[in-house]
Design an enzyme around this catalytic site. Structure first.
Site, PDB file in Angstrom:
ATOM      1  N   ARG A  26      -9.338  15.001 -26.833  1.00  0.00           N
ATOM      2  CA  ARG A  26      -8.351  15.841 -26.136  1.00  0.00           C
ATOM      3  C   ARG A  26      -6.957  15.684 -26.733  1.00  0.00           C
ATOM      4  O   ARG A  26      -6.112  16.552 -26.579  1.00  0.00           O
ATOM      5  CB  ARG A  26      -8.284  15.473 -24.642  1.00  0.00           C
TER       6      ARG A  26
ATOM      7  N   LYS B 147      -0.884  16.496  -9.139  1.00  0.00           N
ATOM      8  CA  LYS B 147       0.117  16.118 -10.147  1.00  0.00           C
ATOM      9  C   LYS B 147       1.125  17.244 -10.372  1.00  0.00           C
ATOM     10  O   LYS B 147       2.290  16.992 -10.677  1.00  0.00           O
ATOM     11  CB  LYS B 147      -0.576  15.711 -11.451  1.00  0.00           C
TER      12      LYS B 147
ATOM     13  N   TYR C 131      -6.872  16.530  -8.643  1.00  0.00           N
ATOM     14  CA  TYR C 131      -5.931  15.715  -9.415  1.00  0.00           C
ATOM     15  C   TYR C 131      -4.836  16.598 -10.014  1.00  0.00           C
ATOM     16  O   TYR C 131      -3.641  16.308  -9.873  1.00  0.00           O
ATOM     17  CB  TYR C 131      -6.702  14.972 -10.512  1.00  0.00           C
TER      18      TYR C 131
ATOM     19  N   ASP D  85       0.868  -1.174   0.000  1.00  0.00           N
ATOM     20  CA  ASP D  85       0.000   0.000   0.000  1.00  0.00           C
ATOM     21  C   ASP D  85       0.908   1.227   0.000  1.00  0.00           C
ATOM     22  O   ASP D  85       1.662   1.449   0.953  1.00  0.00           O
ATOM     23  CB  ASP D  85      -0.889  -0.039   1.251  1.00  0.00           C
TER      24      ASP D  85
ATOM     25  N   ARG E 283     -14.092   5.446 -15.247  1.00  0.00           N
ATOM     26  CA  ARG E 283     -14.466   6.873 -15.269  1.00  0.00           C
ATOM     27  C   ARG E 283     -15.435   7.145 -16.417  1.00  0.00           C
ATOM     28  O   ARG E 283     -16.415   7.856 -16.255  1.00  0.00           O
ATOM     29  CB  ARG E 283     -13.210   7.762 -15.403  1.00  0.00           C
TER      30      ARG E 283
ATOM     31  N   PRO F  88      -7.888   0.320 -17.044  1.00  0.00           N
ATOM     32  CA  PRO F  88      -9.137  -0.084 -16.382  1.00  0.00           C
ATOM     33  C   PRO F  88      -9.819   1.079 -15.666  1.00  0.00           C
ATOM     34  O   PRO F  88     -11.043   1.210 -15.704  1.00  0.00           O
ATOM     35  CB  PRO F  88      -8.669  -1.159 -15.399  1.00  0.00           C
ATOM     36  N   SER F  89      -9.044   1.944 -15.011  1.00  0.00           N
ATOM     37  CA  SER F  89      -9.709   3.031 -14.276  1.00  0.00           C
ATOM     38  C   SER F  89     -10.282   4.075 -15.234  1.00  0.00           C
ATOM     39  O   SER F  89     -11.295   4.709 -14.920  1.00  0.00           O
ATOM     40  CB  SER F  89      -8.767   3.680 -13.263  1.00  0.00           C
TER      41      SER F  89
ATOM     42  N   ARG G 252     -10.775  18.403 -12.869  1.00  0.00           N
ATOM     43  CA  ARG G 252      -9.549  17.754 -12.414  1.00  0.00           C
ATOM     44  C   ARG G 252      -8.858  18.630 -11.357  1.00  0.00           C
ATOM     45  O   ARG G 252      -7.641  18.724 -11.314  1.00  0.00           O
ATOM     46  CB  ARG G 252      -8.609  17.483 -13.613  1.00  0.00           C
TER      47      ARG G 252
HETATM   48  P1  NAD Z   1      -5.297   2.469 -12.903  1.00  0.00           P
HETATM   49  O1  NAD Z   1      -5.875   3.705 -12.277  1.00  0.00           O
HETATM   50  O2  NAD Z   1      -6.189   1.672 -13.810  1.00  0.00           O
HETATM   51  O3  NAD Z   1      -4.733   1.516 -11.785  1.00  0.00           O
HETATM   52  C1  NAD Z   1      -4.254   2.059 -10.598  1.00  0.00           C
HETATM   53  C2  NAD Z   1      -3.615   0.974  -9.759  1.00  0.00           C
HETATM   54  O4  NAD Z   1      -3.274   1.582  -8.516  1.00  0.00           O
HETATM   55  C3  NAD Z   1      -4.550  -0.194  -9.441  1.00  0.00           C
HETATM   56  O5  NAD Z   1      -3.901  -1.415  -9.731  1.00  0.00           O
HETATM   57  C4  NAD Z   1      -4.802  -0.034  -7.950  1.00  0.00           C
HETATM   58  O6  NAD Z   1      -5.005  -1.267  -7.274  1.00  0.00           O
HETATM   59  C5  NAD Z   1      -3.518   0.644  -7.504  1.00  0.00           C
HETATM   60  N1  NAD Z   1      -3.638   1.339  -6.219  1.00  0.00           N
HETATM   61  C6  NAD Z   1      -4.677   2.058  -5.761  1.00  0.00           C
HETATM   62  N2  NAD Z   1      -4.442   2.473  -4.521  1.00  0.00           N
HETATM   63  C7  NAD Z   1      -3.199   2.016  -4.182  1.00  0.00           C
HETATM   64  C8  NAD Z   1      -2.389   2.103  -3.022  1.00  0.00           C
HETATM   65  N3  NAD Z   1      -2.820   2.752  -1.926  1.00  0.00           N
HETATM   66  N4  NAD Z   1      -1.172   1.522  -3.035  1.00  0.00           N
HETATM   67  C9  NAD Z   1      -0.742   0.840  -4.123  1.00  0.00           C
HETATM   68  N5  NAD Z   1      -1.473   0.697  -5.249  1.00  0.00           N
HETATM   69  C10 NAD Z   1      -2.692   1.286  -5.269  1.00  0.00           C
HETATM   70  O7  NAD Z   1      -3.956   2.836 -13.673  1.00  0.00           O
HETATM   71  P2  NAD Z   1      -3.625   4.000 -14.702  1.00  0.00           P
HETATM   72  O8  NAD Z   1      -4.860   4.689 -15.207  1.00  0.00           O
HETATM   73  O9  NAD Z   1      -2.683   3.383 -15.658  1.00  0.00           O
HETATM   74  O10 NAD Z   1      -2.872   5.096 -13.808  1.00  0.00           O
HETATM   75  C11 NAD Z   1      -1.576   4.858 -13.282  1.00  0.00           C
HETATM   76  C12 NAD Z   1      -0.901   6.193 -12.986  1.00  0.00           C
HETATM   77  O11 NAD Z   1      -0.842   6.967 -14.183  1.00  0.00           O
HETATM   78  C13 NAD Z   1      -1.642   7.068 -11.968  1.00  0.00           C
HETATM   79  O12 NAD Z   1      -0.709   7.765 -11.182  1.00  0.00           O
HETATM   80  C14 NAD Z   1      -2.410   8.025 -12.834  1.00  0.00           C
HETATM   81  O13 NAD Z   1      -2.714   9.245 -12.179  1.00  0.00           O
HETATM   82  C15 NAD Z   1      -1.410   8.244 -13.957  1.00  0.00           C
HETATM   83  N6  NAD Z   1      -2.033   8.723 -15.200  1.00  0.00           N
HETATM   84  C16 NAD Z   1      -2.972   7.981 -15.839  1.00  0.00           C
HETATM   85  C17 NAD Z   1      -3.539   8.484 -16.989  1.00  0.00           C
HETATM   86  C18 NAD Z   1      -4.598   7.719 -17.753  1.00  0.00           C
HETATM   87  O14 NAD Z   1      -5.233   8.317 -18.647  1.00  0.00           O
HETATM   88  N7  NAD Z   1      -4.799   6.437 -17.467  1.00  0.00           N
HETATM   89  C19 NAD Z   1      -3.158   9.734 -17.483  1.00  0.00           C
HETATM   90  C20 NAD Z   1      -2.198  10.461 -16.802  1.00  0.00           C
HETATM   91  C21 NAD Z   1      -1.612   9.940 -15.639  1.00  0.00           C
END
Ligand code: NAD
Length: 245
Positions: free
Chosen positions: A205, A151, A147, A59, A188, A183-184, A144
């Site tokens: 975008r 960031k 967020y 975690d 959303r 997946p997330s 956002r």
């Molecule tokens: P995601 O959101 O689908 O998955 C997030 C993962 O984080 C999950 O496996 C979840 O179990 C894990 N998680 C949640 N809480 C946690 C904790 N307390 N400790 C450890 N793990 C934890 O993944 P994503 O969308 O690929 O995003 C990954 C990163 O990339 C994030 O920091 C996100 O802000 C950033 N990001 C994503 C996007 C996008 O469009 N997907 C764009 C810009 C930045």
């Protein structure tokens, strides 16, 4: 044949799915010894079947667990801070709890992991820290608020660490992804009244007219983890389909 990350030991947070999973796989493909961590143990378990990847529950908000993991499994040459959470809404929609969660998971987790990993990197003569920020750090996007603020803080944290440890051979860089299929993101989009229109808006975008793929973020992470980028620290890499143009 030598691979780009041969001999490197890497710790990746939030590696069960999305960008973190792609980075863990990309690192292993390039010869790294990867410790992939997440709170979603069952999803994470599938990754452990990949050569070069071990998995462990971690975690990223639990300082004691991070310290214990680094004590037991460190030192590491590469740290990827990928854990992050998207709060949807404006300042008027954001409770103090949601603000605190955004900063705890998106920023403070990086403080905790960097604090734990840097002494070992120092002893080994260097290392590479890669923080996953977002294009939201620079570009105001609707709904956002927490967020984007968190960031932007990741970028500040990245530059501060880069400045403090440049003399130790420790590099610290951020990646700013645009909108990436994960997946997330699907969750959303599914939360909108009209998910089809919502997906089209997310795609629009990016001037390149599509979502990013997690592997495209992983490719940049491999570069930043590798010795190809040894002259690069304190910078941000936008991998965003032209969103920041
Ligand atoms: P995601 O959101 O689908 O998955 C997030 C993962 O984080 C999950 O496996 C979840 O179990 C894990 N998680 C949640 N809480 C946690 C904790 N307390 N400790 C450890 N793990 C934890 O993944 P994503 O969308 O690929 O995003 C990954 C990163 O990339 C994030 O920091 C996100 O802000 C950033 N990001 C994503 C996007 C996008 O469009 N997907 C764009 C810009 C930045």
């Amino acid at each position: 044949m030598s691979r780009r990350l041969d001999g490197k030991r890497a710790l990746v947070t939030a590696a069960a799915q999305g960008i973190g999973e792609a980075i863990a796989r990309g690192f292993a493909d390039e010869g790294a010894d990867v410790l992939a961590t997440d709170i979603a143990e069952e999803v994470l378990a599938g990754l452990g079947e990949t050569e070069g990847i071990r998995t462990r529950r971690l975690d990223a908000t639990d300082a004691a667990a991070i310290d214990a993991l680094v004590e037991a499994d460190g030192p590491f040459d590469v740290l990827v801070n990928c854990a992050g959470f998207v709060h949807h809404g404006t300042v008027l929609d954001c409770s103090e709890e949601q603000w605190d969660l955004s900063f705890d998971l998106n920023v403070k987790s990086m403080y905790r992991t960097c604090r734990a990993v840097i002494p070992g990197m120092r002893e080994r003569g260097g290392g590479s820290i890669i923080n996953i920020a977002s294009i939201c750090a620079h570009k105001g996007l609707p709904n956002r608020f927490a967020y984007g603020a968190s960031k932007a803080a990741v970028v500040g944290l990245t530059k501060a660490i880069a400045a403090d440890f440049v003399g130790d051979g420790i590099r610290c860089n951020a990646i700013n992804p645009g909108t990436v299929q994960s997946p997330s993101l699907d969750q959303r989009i599914g939360a909108f009244d009209d998910p089809v229109a919502a997906r089209a808006a997310f795609v629009a975008r990016q001037p390149m007219g599509r979502l990013g793929r997690p592997e495209e973020i992983a490719a940049m992470a491999v570069y930043l983890a590798s010795d190809e980028s040894v002259f690069t620290s304190g910078t941000e890499m936008n991998v965003d389909g032209g969103m920041s143009i």
